[in-house]
Design a protein around this motif. Structure first.
Motif, mmCIF file in Angstrom:
data_model
loop_
_atom_site.group_PDB
_atom_site.id
_atom_site.type_symbol
_atom_site.label_atom_id
_atom_site.label_comp_id
_atom_site.label_asym_id
_atom_site.label_seq_id
_atom_site.Cartn_x
_atom_site.Cartn_y
_atom_site.Cartn_z
ATOM 1 N N LYS A 1 -59.392 -21.140 -52.269
ATOM 2 C CA LYS A 1 -59.145 -21.175 -53.848
ATOM 3 C C LYS A 1 -60.206 -21.586 -54.703
ATOM 4 N N GLU A 2 -60.788 -22.884 -54.424
ATOM 5 C CA GLU A 2 -62.076 -23.272 -54.893
ATOM 6 C C GLU A 2 -63.159 -22.196 -55.052
ATOM 7 N N LEU A 3 -63.395 -21.256 -54.057
ATOM 8 C CA LEU A 3 -64.457 -20.294 -54.033
ATOM 9 C C LEU A 3 -64.089 -19.224 -55.241
ATOM 10 N N MET A 4 -62.435 -19.052 -55.364
ATOM 11 C CA MET A 4 -61.864 -18.154 -56.304
ATOM 12 C C MET A 4 -62.384 -18.563 -57.674
ATOM 13 N N GLN A 5 -62.339 -19.971 -57.812
ATOM 14 C CA GLN A 5 -62.530 -20.813 -59.031
ATOM 15 C C GLN A 5 -63.919 -20.781 -59.277
ATOM 16 N N GLY A 6 -64.860 -20.628 -58.436
ATOM 17 C CA GLY A 6 -66.306 -20.919 -58.421
ATOM 18 C C GLY A 6 -66.640 -22.130 -58.296
ATOM 19 N N ASP A 7 -65.907 -23.089 -57.763
ATOM 20 C CA ASP A 7 -66.177 -24.396 -57.530
ATOM 21 C C ASP A 7 -66.729 -24.771 -56.444
ATOM 22 N N LEU A 8 -68.165 -24.295 -56.267
ATOM 23 C CA LEU A 8 -69.134 -24.689 -55.138
ATOM 24 C C LEU A 8 -69.210 -25.944 -54.980
ATOM 25 N N LYS A 9 -69.191 -26.686 -55.662
ATOM 26 C CA LYS A 9 -69.831 -28.085 -55.638
ATOM 27 C C LYS A 9 -68.778 -28.887 -55.019
ATOM 28 N N GLN A 10 -67.596 -28.774 -55.106
ATOM 29 C CA GLN A 10 -66.491 -29.596 -54.366
ATOM 30 C C GLN A 10 -66.401 -28.981 -52.802
ATOM 31 N N ALA B 1 -63.588 -13.270 -34.179
ATOM 32 C CA ALA B 1 -62.568 -12.186 -33.818
ATOM 33 C C ALA B 1 -61.106 -12.258 -34.667
ATOM 34 N N ALA B 2 -60.846 -13.740 -35.187
ATOM 35 C CA ALA B 2 -59.704 -13.587 -35.628
ATOM 36 C C ALA B 2 -59.801 -13.064 -37.169
ATOM 37 N N LEU B 3 -61.025 -13.519 -37.997
ATOM 38 C CA LEU B 3 -61.311 -13.212 -39.344
ATOM 39 C C LEU B 3 -61.564 -11.811 -39.756
ATOM 40 N N ILE B 4 -62.305 -10.959 -38.735
ATOM 41 C CA ILE B 4 -62.632 -9.943 -39.165
ATOM 42 C C ILE B 4 -61.727 -8.916 -39.568
ATOM 43 N N PRO B 5 -60.636 -8.725 -38.826
ATOM 44 C CA PRO B 5 -59.410 -7.586 -39.317
ATOM 45 C C PRO B 5 -59.308 -7.988 -40.664
ATOM 46 N N THR B 6 -58.865 -9.245 -41.167
ATOM 47 C CA THR B 6 -58.667 -9.733 -42.519
ATOM 48 C C THR B 6 -59.720 -9.258 -43.370
ATOM 49 N N TYR B 7 -61.057 -9.671 -43.008
ATOM 50 C CA TYR B 7 -62.153 -9.307 -43.777
ATOM 51 C C TYR B 7 -62.513 -7.900 -44.142
ATOM 52 N N PHE B 8 -62.176 -7.100 -43.012
ATOM 53 C CA PHE B 8 -62.350 -5.539 -43.280
ATOM 54 C C PHE B 8 -61.291 -4.978 -44.010
ATOM 55 N N VAL B 9 -60.335 -5.738 -44.238
ATOM 56 C CA VAL B 9 -58.999 -5.116 -44.949
ATOM 57 C C VAL B 9 -59.717 -4.967 -46.295
ATOM 58 N N SER B 10 -60.268 -5.982 -46.665
ATOM 59 C CA SER B 10 -60.790 -6.119 -48.169
ATOM 60 C C SER B 10 -61.954 -5.208 -48.179
ATOM 61 N N THR C 1 -61.586 -6.325 -58.416
ATOM 62 C CA THR C 1 -60.787 -7.272 -57.642
ATOM 63 C C THR C 1 -61.355 -7.337 -56.024
ATOM 64 N N SER C 2 -61.027 -6.241 -55.771
ATOM 65 C CA SER C 2 -61.287 -6.072 -54.251
ATOM 66 C C SER C 2 -62.648 -6.367 -53.817
ATOM 67 N N ASN C 3 -63.771 -6.301 -54.801
ATOM 68 C CA ASN C 3 -65.178 -6.558 -54.359
ATOM 69 C C ASN C 3 -65.203 -8.084 -54.241
ATOM 70 N N LEU C 4 -64.434 -8.508 -55.520
ATOM 71 C CA LEU C 4 -64.623 -10.267 -55.569
ATOM 72 C C LEU C 4 -63.950 -10.893 -54.552
ATOM 73 N N ILE C 5 -62.743 -10.457 -54.068
ATOM 74 C CA ILE C 5 -62.236 -11.101 -52.711
ATOM 75 C C ILE C 5 -63.014 -10.643 -51.596
ATOM 76 N N LYS C 6 -63.464 -9.600 -51.300
ATOM 77 C CA LYS C 6 -64.341 -9.422 -50.002
ATOM 78 C C LYS C 6 -65.441 -10.269 -50.012
ATOM 79 N N ASN C 7 -66.264 -10.446 -51.359
ATOM 80 C CA ASN C 7 -67.096 -11.434 -51.445
ATOM 81 C C ASN C 7 -66.716 -13.026 -51.216
ATOM 82 N N VAL C 8 -65.455 -13.405 -51.555
ATOM 83 C CA VAL C 8 -65.013 -14.731 -51.334
ATOM 84 C C VAL C 8 -64.741 -14.810 -49.959
ATOM 85 N N ILE C 9 -63.994 -13.799 -49.273
ATOM 86 C CA ILE C 9 -63.848 -13.974 -47.802
ATOM 87 C C ILE C 9 -65.258 -14.107 -46.846
ATOM 88 N N GLY C 10 -66.109 -13.383 -47.489
ATOM 89 C CA GLY C 10 -67.328 -13.176 -46.935
ATOM 90 C C GLY C 10 -68.116 -14.965 -47.020
#
Length: 369
Positions: free
Chosen positions: A54-63, A151-160, A281-290
């Motif tokens: 949520k913080e990454l989607m809002q751009g709150d990198l400091k927190q 191994a747990a994250l890459i299936p979700t990541y590569f959906v984006s 939107t897909s590109n943003l979500i892919k970058n946020v997950i990355g």
């Protein structure tokens, strides 16, 4: 034209039009349950997946960085007391060893001097092997957690990623699977046991005043360093080659598809805008997950790296303190265990760097247009 129309119908069925201010596609549509389970099971429940996303989607990198720094501090500060206690015990044994050796030399009792040295040397070896085994468990634990998390994250990541390009998703997914397999085999099965053998060879070589195993130790050292550099370089090289080809293929397909949509009468422009928003939107979500994956990898890597660096520095400080009174063979033993910890540290950093580079390449190259 008929095929293009069917694609548009499919888009509207799968991704309904924005209603009441809700997004066409959001981070909540992706499943991170397996990733959370891996982190909680391995003692990293403080990493709140939803909060970070949520913080990454809002751009709150400091927190995000503040929370990460607090977690690293909590996980590492406690080891300082433990390291100090062990190092004081080793220092005491080394001082006693120096006393026995020098006291016996005054009275020309070589056999007493040698006996006192060997007894104390064995005590020193038992202490530093205990420390090294602790550090080794830290390194192997990190690699296991890292591989489970990826191994747990890459299936979700590569959906984006697949929403932006199927060729890129399939190609990069294979690279990640290959990287996980090679890290598990090469680092866990081959390199870490070789580091233990290097430590044992170096310590045994110091039992005698003659140098008869240094060439073998040097050979092991070169192979360990080469394996780390070669694996990271090879996986990153394959990833770079994929990045030169696959995004271009997907870019051509997406551009052709968007032009075909825009050519449809009446609602072609609206559908084209809809597709552009969906890709953005897909590109943003892919970058946020990355970025989320990179932050978690840095957290998982930073904690063991700081712990191992504490041990590494402690041995170097100990060597500097005892050099005026200690036997050269004890100093050599401390140098060997310090080098071995350094190899484990490079192994941990290499494992993390490998996946960070792979994720960075995907984020920078796969854009869907």
């Amino acid at each position: 034209m008929k095929k293009g129309f069917l694609w548009i119908v499919l888009l509207f069925v799968l991704f309904p039009v924005q209603v009441d201010g809700e997004d066409l596609l959001s981070i909540d549509d992706f499943d991170f349950y397996d990733s959370k389970q891996v982190l909680e099971k391995n003692g990293y429940g403080q990493i709140k997946v939803e909060t970070i996303l949520k913080e990454l989607m809002q751009g709150d990198l400091k927190q995000v960085f503040q929370d990460s720094a607090a977690l690293v501090r909590e996980k590492t500060v406690g080891d300082l007391v433990f390291v100090r206690g062990i190092m004081m015990n080793v220092l005491l044994v080394i001082i006693i060893s120096a006393f026995f050796t020098n006291f016996a030399n005054v009275f020309s009792k070589d056999h007493v001097s040698n006996m006192g040295f060997y007894v104390c040397y064995l005590l020193v070896i038992s202490g530093i092997i205990t420390i090294f085994e602790t550090v080794c468990q830290v390194a192997t634990g990190f690699i296991d957690v890292l591989l489970q998390f990826m191994a747990a994250l890459i299936p979700t990541y590569f959906v984006s990623v697949a929403l932006l390009g199927q060729a890129s998703a399939a190609g990069f997914y294979e690279v990640f699977v290959l990287a996980i397999g090679l890290v598990q085999f090469v680092f866990s099965t081959v390199v870490i046991p070789l580091i233990k053998i290097y430590l044992a060879v170096g310590l045994v070589n110091n039992l005698s005043q003659e140098d008869f195993l240094s060439r073998l130790a040097d050979l092991l050292k070169r192979f360990i360093l080469f394996s780390n550099k070669f694996l990271v370089g090879a996986i990153c090289g394959v990833n770079m080659i994929q990045a030169m080809i696959l995004p271009s293929i997907d870019g051509i397909k997406n551009t052709t598809f968007q032009k075909m949509i825009s050519a449809i009468p009446w609602f072609g422009n609206s559908a084209n805008s809809y597709a552009g928003i969906l890709l953005g939107t897909s590109n943003l979500i892919k970058n946020v997950i990355g970025v989320f994956a990179v932050i978690v990898i840095l957290l998982l890597c930073g904690i063991p790296c700081i712990k191992m660096e504490i041990y590494h520095i402690a041995f170097r400080v100990l060597s500097a303190v005892i050099q005026p009174v200690a036997d050269e063979r004890i100093l050599s033993a401390l140098q060997i265990v310090s080098d071995s910890i350094g190899f484990l540290l490079k192994l941990v950093m290499g494992s993390a760097l490998l996946f960070i580079i792979c994720i960075g390449v995907v984020c920078l190259t796969v854009k869907g247009v």
